[in-house]
Design an enzyme around this catalytic site. Structure first.
Site, short mmCIF file in Angstrom:
data_model
loop_
_atom_site.label_atom_id
_atom_site.label_comp_id
_atom_site.label_asym_id
_atom_site.label_seq_id
_atom_site.Cartn_x
_atom_site.Cartn_y
_atom_site.Cartn_z
N MET A 186 -3.70 -40.00 45.11
CA MET A 186 -3.02 -40.88 44.30
C MET A 186 -1.89 -41.37 44.01
SD MET A 186 -3.64 -37.61 41.71
CE MET A 186 -2.78 -36.25 42.40
N THR A 187 -1.36 -41.07 44.54
CA THR A 187 0.58 -41.61 44.55
C THR A 187 0.53 -42.51 45.69
OG1 THR A 187 1.35 -39.11 44.18
CG2 THR A 187 2.61 -41.12 45.17
N GLY A 231 4.01 -42.67 40.82
CA GLY A 231 3.64 -41.18 41.16
C GLY A 231 3.21 -40.87 39.77
N SER A 232 4.17 -40.24 39.20
CA SER A 232 4.62 -39.99 38.54
C SER A 232 3.89 -40.91 36.71
CB SER A 232 5.83 -39.49 36.97
OG SER A 232 6.31 -38.83 38.22
N PRO A 266 -5.80 -29.06 35.85
CA PRO A 266 -4.89 -27.72 35.60
C PRO A 266 -5.26 -26.60 36.77
CG PRO A 266 -6.39 -28.84 33.18
CD PRO A 266 -5.97 -29.24 34.81
N GLU A 320 -5.17 -27.86 39.87
CA GLU A 320 -4.37 -28.00 41.21
C GLU A 320 -2.98 -27.32 40.85
OE1 GLU A 320 -3.92 -32.36 41.37
OE2 GLU A 320 -1.36 -32.06 42.49
N GLN A 347 26.98 -3.75 44.94
CA GLN A 347 26.33 -3.45 43.27
C GLN A 347 25.72 -5.30 43.47
OE1 GLN A 347 28.81 -4.00 40.10
NE2 GLN A 347 27.59 -2.14 38.97
N GLY A 359 23.00 -14.33 54.22
CA GLY A 359 24.07 -14.96 54.55
C GLY A 359 23.79 -15.54 55.71
N GLY A 360 25.14 -16.03 56.43
CA GLY A 360 24.75 -17.17 57.59
C GLY A 360 22.79 -17.20 58.13
C1 LIG Z 1 5.28 -33.04 50.75
C2 LIG Z 1 3.98 -33.90 49.43
C3 LIG Z 1 2.95 -33.40 49.30
C4 LIG Z 1 2.70 -34.91 48.93
N1 LIG Z 1 0.78 -34.58 48.24
C5 LIG Z 1 0.42 -35.22 47.54
C6 LIG Z 1 -0.96 -35.35 47.77
O1 LIG Z 1 -2.05 -34.38 48.26
N2 LIG Z 1 -2.08 -36.45 46.60
C7 LIG Z 1 -0.89 -37.26 45.62
O2 LIG Z 1 -1.10 -38.49 45.29
N3 LIG Z 1 0.74 -36.89 45.50
C8 LIG Z 1 0.96 -36.02 46.33
N4 LIG Z 1 2.05 -36.14 46.19
C9 LIG Z 1 2.52 -37.36 45.83
C10 LIG Z 1 3.70 -36.32 44.60
O3 LIG Z 1 2.97 -35.48 43.79
C11 LIG Z 1 4.19 -37.68 43.40
O4 LIG Z 1 6.19 -37.38 45.15
C12 LIG Z 1 4.86 -37.18 42.49
O5 LIG Z 1 4.05 -37.00 41.10
C13 LIG Z 1 6.03 -37.22 41.87
O6 LIG Z 1 5.84 -39.05 42.11
P1 LIG Z 1 7.10 -40.28 42.76
O7 LIG Z 1 7.24 -39.57 43.84
O8 LIG Z 1 6.39 -41.44 42.15
O9 LIG Z 1 8.42 -39.70 41.39
P2 LIG Z 1 8.97 -40.83 40.42
O10 LIG Z 1 7.08 -41.01 39.58
O11 LIG Z 1 8.79 -41.87 40.96
O12 LIG Z 1 9.49 -40.02 39.38
C14 LIG Z 1 11.43 -39.98 40.46
C15 LIG Z 1 11.74 -38.90 38.80
O13 LIG Z 1 11.61 -39.47 37.91
C16 LIG Z 1 11.44 -38.93 36.63
N5 LIG Z 1 10.11 -38.96 36.56
C17 LIG Z 1 9.31 -39.77 35.72
N6 LIG Z 1 8.47 -40.07 34.99
C18 LIG Z 1 9.21 -39.82 33.81
C19 LIG Z 1 9.20 -38.78 32.46
N7 LIG Z 1 8.11 -39.60 31.84
N8 LIG Z 1 9.96 -38.23 32.24
C20 LIG Z 1 10.99 -37.61 32.77
N9 LIG Z 1 11.10 -37.88 33.76
C21 LIG Z 1 10.63 -38.84 34.99
C22 LIG Z 1 10.39 -37.64 37.90
O14 LIG Z 1 10.15 -36.22 37.11
C23 LIG Z 1 11.45 -37.84 38.94
O15 LIG Z 1 12.80 -36.87 39.19
C24 LIG Z 1 2.91 -35.24 47.09
C25 LIG Z 1 4.17 -35.90 48.02
C26 LIG Z 1 4.97 -34.81 48.66
C27 LIG Z 1 7.00 -35.08 48.67
#
Ligand SMILES: Cc1cc2nc3c(=O)[nH]c(=O)nc-3n(C[C@H](O)[C@H](O)[C@H](O)COP(=O)(O)OP(=O)(O)OC[C@H]3O[C@@H](n4cnc5c(N)ncnc54)[C@H](O)[C@@H]3O)c2cc1C
Length: 388
Positions: A131-132, A137-138, A247, A249, A286, A346-347
């Site tokens: 997807m990303t 991404g988001s 859900p 995932e 403690q 610790g370390g």
């Molecule tokens: C090891 C790894 C494995 C992954 N595997 C997959 C995979 O198999 N398939 C796949 O498709 N993707 C995968 N991903 C991608 C992952 O799902 C995305 O990195 C994630 O969804 C965030 O998107 P972004 O990196 O573009 O961050 P951004 O969307 O650019 O976000 C950057 C920051 O802004 C914040 N932010 C963004 N929008 C909002 C909002 N509306 N409100 C508040 N804060 C917000 C975010 O929380 C974050 O802190 C993987 C990522 C990693 C690191």
């Protein structure tokens, strides 16, 4: 606190998983996976043969038919994580069973199910979900990878990044734009196969943790993808299909977080009981006792929450906001527990020979992927307040 979701059949399955781990998950193998940046195919095939992978494939296609019953998948995660291979084998198994198979099993046409699922049940075919993109991404509706209709199929252009199992996958369920604008019906899921001309698995990314599981950048340059690879056979359903599987995932990430937390408690107990300072075991100070008490209590609460979510999921009643609660709350608690565990080591907590240290590095991404925890809070807030 004893968990009450498991029955005799699950206990037997757990024994089988433990047996598999004893035979196949050796220290040498784990080191090899980390050196190679991926789990070898022979181990995936063996795991499928033993029934650890392919759990979500329907029985008629050679799997265990457990897509809705997450308890078996939870056991796989719990045991693999305890063995120290959570981010390698458990990760690779999770991508197959939770992220790739469900799109075929739930939304595939009969022909797609026939073609892919039997081979996914055996791990002869490994899948991934893309997807990303480098630029988004988001905000999934911001994706720019396009699939333009042509005679007999689509021409795909674009790039994806951070794709788990992206290097080892034989097929990638890919989120693409098939329409104009960013309305939900402008997107589709399409299967892009390894070896298709113009599809490059790109490079494996160097990560902070999870070194034994590949994460890759994918690129698509004029890739011809036949009509038969459009999931469900109808354009414009991709966004809804993603929303329906999220859900699962998110539940799966919650399960992993609880399993790691429980393992971290175990590693920390063992370490603090054997390490001495000022003439007594570290576990007897403690502060250590209180921290261990807090960790143990949090682990119990996590499982109570997760077990409830697994039951809801089994009934088809785990809503998007409930799954988001599970994902963000459990991964935040996991992070606190791991941090505490590292501190009590610790370390040695900073030395990657120790499982607590590797788990700490592996787990950092749990608050980021599967939807960031900020986005999860947004989803929950929308449900709580009724406001967008
Ligand atoms: C090891 C790894 C494995 C992954 N595997 C997959 C995979 O198999 N398939 C796949 O498709 N993707 C995968 N991903 C991608 C992952 O799902 C995305 O990195 C994630 O969804 C965030 O998107 P972004 O990196 O573009 O961050 P951004 O969307 O650019 O976000 C950057 C920051 O802004 C914040 N932010 C963004 N929008 C909002 C909002 N509306 N409100 C508040 N804060 C917000 C975010 O929380 C974050 O802190 C993987 C990522 C990693 C690191």
């Amino acid at each position: 606190m004893e968990r009450d979701i498991y029955e005799e059949i699950h206990d037997d399955f757990r024994e089988l998983v433990k047996e598999f781990i004893k035979r196949y998950v050796t220290q040498e193998k784990m080191e090899q996976w980390e050196a190679d940046g991926e789990v070898d195919r022979a181990t995936m095939l063996a795991a499928a043969e033993q029934g650890l992978v392919g759990l979500s494939v329907p029985e008629e296609f050679g799997g265990a038919g457990m897509l809705e019953d997450y308890r078996f998948r939870s056991i796989v995660n719990e045991e693999l994580i305890k063995s120290g291979t959570g981010a390698s084998l458990a990760g690779a198994a999770g991508i197959q069973d939770d992220l790739a198979v469900p799109y075929l099993a739930r939304f595939g046409t009969d022909a797609q199910k026939q073609k892919w699922l039997p081979k996914m049940a055996t791990c002869e075919v490994l899948g991934a979900l893309a997807m990303t993109e480098p630029g988004t991404g988001s905000d999934l509706r911001g994706v720019t990878t396009t699939a333009k209709k042509t005679d007999g199929g689509y021409i795909v252009n674009g790039a994806k990044t951070f794709i788990s199992s992206g290097k080892t996958a034989d097929m990638v369920v890919t989120f693409v734009k098939t329409g104009e604008g960013n309305r939900p019906d402008a997107f589709s899921l399409i299967i892009i196969e390894s070896g298709m001309e113009g599809f490059d698995h790109g490079r494996k990314l160097n990560k902070m943790g999870a070194h034994g599981h590949d994460t890759a950048e994918l690129s698509f340059v004029d890739v011809f993808v036949p009509d038969e690879n459009l999931i469900g056979g109808v354009e414009g359903h991709g966004f809804v299909q993603l929303m329906e599987n999220l859900p699962l995932e998110r539940l799966s990430i919650g399960v992993v977080a609880a399993a790691i937390s429980e393992a971290a408690l175990g590693w920390t107990l063992e370490y603090t009981k054997s390490r001495e300072a000022f003439g007594k075991p570290v576990a007897d100070f403690q502060n250590s006792r209180f921290r261990l008490a807090e960790m143990a209590t949090t682990v119990d609460v996590m499982w109570a929450f997760i077990d409830r979510a697994m039951r809801l999921f089994q009934k088809g009643e785990l809503s998007a906001d409930e799954a988001a609660k599970v994902k963000f709350w459990c991964t935040e608690r996991e992070w606190e527990i791991l941090d505490q565990g590292v501190q009590l080591h610790g370390g040695y907590g900073y030395i990657t020979e120790y499982p607590i240290t590797r788990a700490f590095l592996d787990a950092r991404v749990h608050r980021i992927y599967g939807g960031t925890n900020e986005v999860m809070r947004e989803i929950v807030a929308r449900a709580v307040t009724g406001r967008k």
